[in-house]
Design a protein around this motif. Structure first.
Motif, PDB file in Angstrom:
ATOM      1  N   ILE A   1      15.008 -23.135 -43.559  1.00 61.39           N
ATOM      2  CA  ILE A   1      13.947 -23.462 -41.815  1.00 61.39           C
ATOM      3  C   ILE A   1      14.060 -24.769 -42.174  1.00 61.39           C
ATOM      4  CG2 ILE A   1      12.548 -23.267 -43.064  1.00 61.39           C
ATOM      5  CD1 ILE A   1      11.214 -21.772 -40.200  1.00 61.39           C
TER       6      ILE A   1
ATOM      7  N   ASN B   1       7.955 -31.236 -42.668  1.00 51.44           N
ATOM      8  CA  ASN B   1       9.099 -32.635 -42.781  1.00 51.44           C
ATOM      9  C   ASN B   1       9.388 -32.037 -44.537  1.00 51.44           C
ATOM     10  OD1 ASN B   1       7.929 -34.218 -41.061  1.00 51.44           O
ATOM     11  ND2 ASN B   1       6.055 -34.352 -42.057  1.00 51.44           N
ATOM     12  N   MET B   2       9.607 -30.742 -44.429  1.00 53.44           N
ATOM     13  CA  MET B   2      10.773 -30.428 -45.329  1.00 53.44           C
ATOM     14  C   MET B   2      12.100 -29.406 -45.068  1.00 53.44           C
ATOM     15  SD  MET B   2       7.789 -29.657 -48.629  1.00 53.44           S
ATOM     16  CE  MET B   2       7.081 -27.604 -47.474  1.00 53.44           C
ATOM     17  N   ARG B   3      12.654 -29.431 -45.671  1.00 59.30           N
ATOM     18  CA  ARG B   3      14.027 -28.013 -45.681  1.00 59.30           C
ATOM     19  C   ARG B   3      14.340 -26.740 -46.954  1.00 59.30           C
ATOM     20  NH1 ARG B   3      17.265 -26.878 -42.188  1.00 59.30           N
ATOM     21  NH2 ARG B   3      17.444 -28.541 -40.745  1.00 59.30           N
ATOM     22  N   TYR B   4      13.192 -25.540 -46.867  1.00 58.55           N
ATOM     23  CA  TYR B   4      14.081 -24.761 -47.088  1.00 58.55           C
ATOM     24  C   TYR B   4      15.305 -24.249 -47.134  1.00 58.55           C
ATOM     25  CZ  TYR B   4       8.867 -24.380 -47.955  1.00 58.55           C
ATOM     26  OH  TYR B   4       7.327 -24.589 -48.599  1.00 58.55           O
ATOM     27  N   SER B   5      15.615 -23.757 -48.249  1.00 57.53           N
ATOM     28  CA  SER B   5      16.832 -22.733 -47.711  1.00 57.53           C
ATOM     29  C   SER B   5      17.217 -22.311 -48.981  1.00 57.53           C
ATOM     30  CB  SER B   5      17.796 -24.063 -48.062  1.00 57.53           C
ATOM     31  OG  SER B   5      18.174 -25.012 -47.627  1.00 57.53           O
TER      32      SER B   5
ATOM     33  N   GLN C   1      23.527 -18.711 -45.572  1.00 59.82           N
ATOM     34  CA  GLN C   1      22.083 -20.046 -45.867  1.00 59.82           C
ATOM     35  C   GLN C   1      22.032 -19.267 -44.876  1.00 59.82           C
ATOM     36  OE1 GLN C   1      23.768 -24.002 -45.787  1.00 59.82           O
ATOM     37  NE2 GLN C   1      21.795 -24.386 -47.147  1.00 59.82           N
TER      38      GLN C   1
ATOM     39  N   TYR D   1      14.752 -17.376 -46.281  1.00 60.31           N
ATOM     40  CA  TYR D   1      15.273 -19.194 -47.717  1.00 60.31           C
ATOM     41  C   TYR D   1      14.290 -19.326 -48.111  1.00 60.31           C
ATOM     42  CZ  TYR D   1      11.355 -19.320 -44.214  1.00 60.31           C
ATOM     43  OH  TYR D   1       9.241 -19.067 -42.730  1.00 60.31           O
ATOM     44  N   ARG D   2      13.404 -18.463 -48.680  1.00 61.14           N
ATOM     45  CA  ARG D   2      12.652 -18.767 -49.481  1.00 61.14           C
ATOM     46  C   ARG D   2      13.650 -18.048 -51.359  1.00 61.14           C
ATOM     47  NH1 ARG D   2       7.241 -19.041 -50.014  1.00 61.14           N
ATOM     48  NH2 ARG D   2       7.548 -19.569 -51.956  1.00 61.14           N
ATOM     49  N   GLU D   3      12.950 -18.413 -52.330  1.00 63.68           N
ATOM     50  CA  GLU D   3      13.965 -18.042 -53.595  1.00 63.68           C
ATOM     51  C   GLU D   3      13.576 -16.437 -53.908  1.00 63.68           C
ATOM     52  OE1 GLU D   3      12.562 -19.755 -57.836  1.00 63.68           O
ATOM     53  OE2 GLU D   3      10.673 -18.917 -56.996  1.00 63.68           O
ATOM     54  N   LYS D   4      13.222 -15.918 -53.267  1.00 60.83           N
ATOM     55  CA  LYS D   4      12.407 -14.312 -53.393  1.00 60.83           C
ATOM     56  C   LYS D   4      11.479 -14.608 -52.180  1.00 60.83           C
ATOM     57  CE  LYS D   4      13.278 -10.541 -55.759  1.00 60.83           C
ATOM     58  NZ  LYS D   4      14.694  -9.864 -56.004  1.00 60.83           N
TER      59      LYS D   4
ATOM     60  N   ILE E   1       4.050 -21.223 -46.955  1.00 60.02           N
ATOM     61  CA  ILE E   1       3.817 -22.509 -46.113  1.00 60.02           C
ATOM     62  C   ILE E   1       3.019 -22.311 -44.924  1.00 60.02           C
ATOM     63  CG2 ILE E   1       5.795 -22.079 -44.816  1.00 60.02           C
ATOM     64  CD1 ILE E   1       6.194 -25.641 -45.144  1.00 60.02           C
TER      65      ILE E   1
END
Lengths: 389, 389
Positions: free
Chosen positions: A270, A274-278, A267, A210-213, A176
């Protein structure tokens, strides 16, 4: 060769023995019909094998090769097994346990560090050596494996030069924040969308939890920095801490706090674009063998703790223990990055940050990028095994 | 408001109650000093808080807002807590268990599929709609979430058009195979370095299981294919199977075999570019809540099983169960890709493959690429929550 209806016992010259299942042996035939000669990929269709396959004949040749002629509902097939291959891959049978012979096993140990030990042998490589020689590349890979942080010196202060550096050891990971990102502070900058782009003190953290990896490799290339030759320090000093050292220190000195951080998923989150990474992850990630494998920590993106009530106070206390050790000046490698420095670090091991600075006075430009760190370690293993043959 | 020395009990209008630790409340203050107004990142330095912080005064206002004036060794601080925020984030206290309210919770359920069910509503979207409308994009994201596979139709047959498709939902993930890769079979190709580049039958598999995290999203864009209008099938038919369906079917029908595959790490390994990539993973990866989270399977890159001897026969039998269900024609979505088709799939859920073809007769060109799938799901959650407001 003692056999049973499903297995054969192989005895090696050191008197070790292992009992091998016929189906396992048949499945691992290395003939050109079973392993593709060029690609070395497996051609035998495991699931289609007759699981009642039995040897029609079996013998050990003079050099120890196991020769098997298989017979099953589909006909016959001949296999030869090299004794060294059998010894290596039969190990789990001998030990009757999961194979510990993982690809990392033969590598030198990682070395945990603090301020004193890291300055005894600063992990640094000249950019020229890194880019143009195998020895320089190997030295960089070896330092990254051992310490999780390496400083390249004398990198040309050109924008996007960092791409050449990352391509030497991995591939750029687009996120991002772009293929690369710029941490620029010029006097007066308004309405920052990320706190890194202000003059604020940035506490120790790992990126993108906050990313999957989260990206395993991070590089930061200093293109501009305030001249501090006159002795006046305007701040913006970089610091790095070995999170594995901190975690292992906790395990030794406060095992209960270590356990809380290793077993409580938190958790990281961020909101951006306009998105939320978790993502949920414990702060200390421990592997099956108990070793510390990853550190995830960034107070700025840590969401409210959602632990059972009886764990809340213990969690906060454990977090403080962790932070105190991390913030101990004795833990950190800290220095002013100067133009031409490029710091690379294992973002799942080494925490980074920088001291605050007066953004009305200080000019500072770092260009950064991310990459997958397994690319780095794969190259390291290949060069290491070449060099230790 | 009942209080104790460390907690306050909050009672909501539905008579639910939760006991909140003061340190947790103080840490989660949402004032502009504690949360950065623009970036929404957390500014309060958790580890530096006085853990003996206590309210000097505390009251619930008419609208239910909890107003707290804190006092500690560092002075005073005022916080306001919105009742909805408290209700949402206090949930784990109420339940006294880990928070189940994860970001996925509000999404529609994933739908397991087989041949019959998938053809009832083929997951497809026109490329034009996908690229140029929010509805088309949302439909694609929704199908990817539910089924793990989506076919775009009418994609221009231009090399690198796939890059525009991937950029709509994520970022290109560069790998050892390039930013994109070409699966080209032209009549007569010599010395292939990867079996995908031959006319061989490619059994069901997931890609790159030998990476630390295999790419979650894969796209394959058909640029050229044999015309099969004349009814003669030269092979090269693509097929896809829902690995989550297979795993859940196994859990229902052969829980012991499911358990073996979910608990036995196997090694995937490939030698390429003078390196060896390796990774250990069970074939079925199960999350803490027992749900199937990932599938990793490729017989061609599966290294010799290194399980304890008593697990070898059970493992082979479990693998066969898995493969049989996977290979059951009733499980698969299978079709000839035609120029202009672009199939995207969750590479940790959906297995793919293709039938063999005569590479002396068939011309076939797919261009492929990888991306991180959390980018996709993050976009999906954002659009989903916008649309269900």
């Amino acid at each position: 060769m003692p056999t049973s209806s499903h297995t054969v016992k192989v005895i090696f010259s050191d008197d070790q023995a292992c009992e091998l299942n016929y189906i396992w042996l048949r499945d691992n035939c290395t003939c050109p019909q079973c392993i593709h000669p060029q690609s070395k990929q497996k051609l035998v269709d495991t699931a289609a094998l007759d699981f009642n396959v039995r040897p029609v004949s079996m013998e050990a040749s003079a050099d120890g090769t196991l020769e098997v002629s298989w017979g099953d509902s589909k006909g016959t097939h001949n296999s030869s097994y090299d004794p060294l291959w059998l010894y290596k891959h039969g190990r789990s049978y001998m030990l009757d346990s999961d194979n510990k012979d993982d690809p990392r096993a033969a590598l030198p140990p990682q070395e945990l560090w603090d301020r004193v030990s890291i300055w005894k042998g600063m992990p640094e490589v000249s950019y020229k050596e890194f880019m143009s020689t195998d020895d320089g590349l190997y030295r960089w890979l070896d330092l990254m494996h051992k310490y999780g942080v390496v400083v390249l010196r004398g990198v040309p202060c050109e924008k996007d030069e960092i791409l050449n550096a990352v391509k030497r050891v991995a591939y750029v990971k687009s996120t991002i924040w772009g293929d690369t990102f710029d941490v620029i502070c010029e006097p007066v900058q308004n309405d920052p969308s990320h706190l890194a782009y202000t003059g604020m003190y940035l506490e120790h953290h790992t990126d993108m939890n906050y990313r999957e990896k989260s990206p395993g490799l991070q590089m930061l290339h200093c293109l501009k920095a305030m001249d501090i030759q006159n002795g006046e320090d305007f701040g913006g000093k970089s610091f790095f801490v070995d999170g594995f050292m901190v975690a292992n220190w906790m395990r030794e000195n406060n095992p209960a706090a270590f356990h809380i951080l290793a077993s409580t998923p938190v958790q990281f989150s961020i909101a951006s674009h306009n998105m939320r990474y978790s993502q949920m992850s414990p702060i200390i990630c421990v592997g099956k063998d108990g070793s510390v494998e990853e550190i995830h920590y960034n107070n700025r993106t840590l969401a409210p703790i959602q632990a059972p009530a009886h764990l809340v106070a213990p969690f906060y206390h454990a977090l403080k223990e962790f932070a105190n050790k991390m913030r101990d000046p004795g833990s950190e490698l800290s220095f002013h990055m100067v133009p031409g420095d490029l710091v690379a670090f294992n973002n799942r091991r080494v925490l980074h940050g920088r001291t605050s600075f007066d953004s009305t006075k200080v000019m500072r430009h770092l260009q950064g990028c991310y990459a997958d760190i397994d690319e780095v370690f794969t190259r390291y293993r290949a060069m290491h095994s070449q060099r230790t043959k």
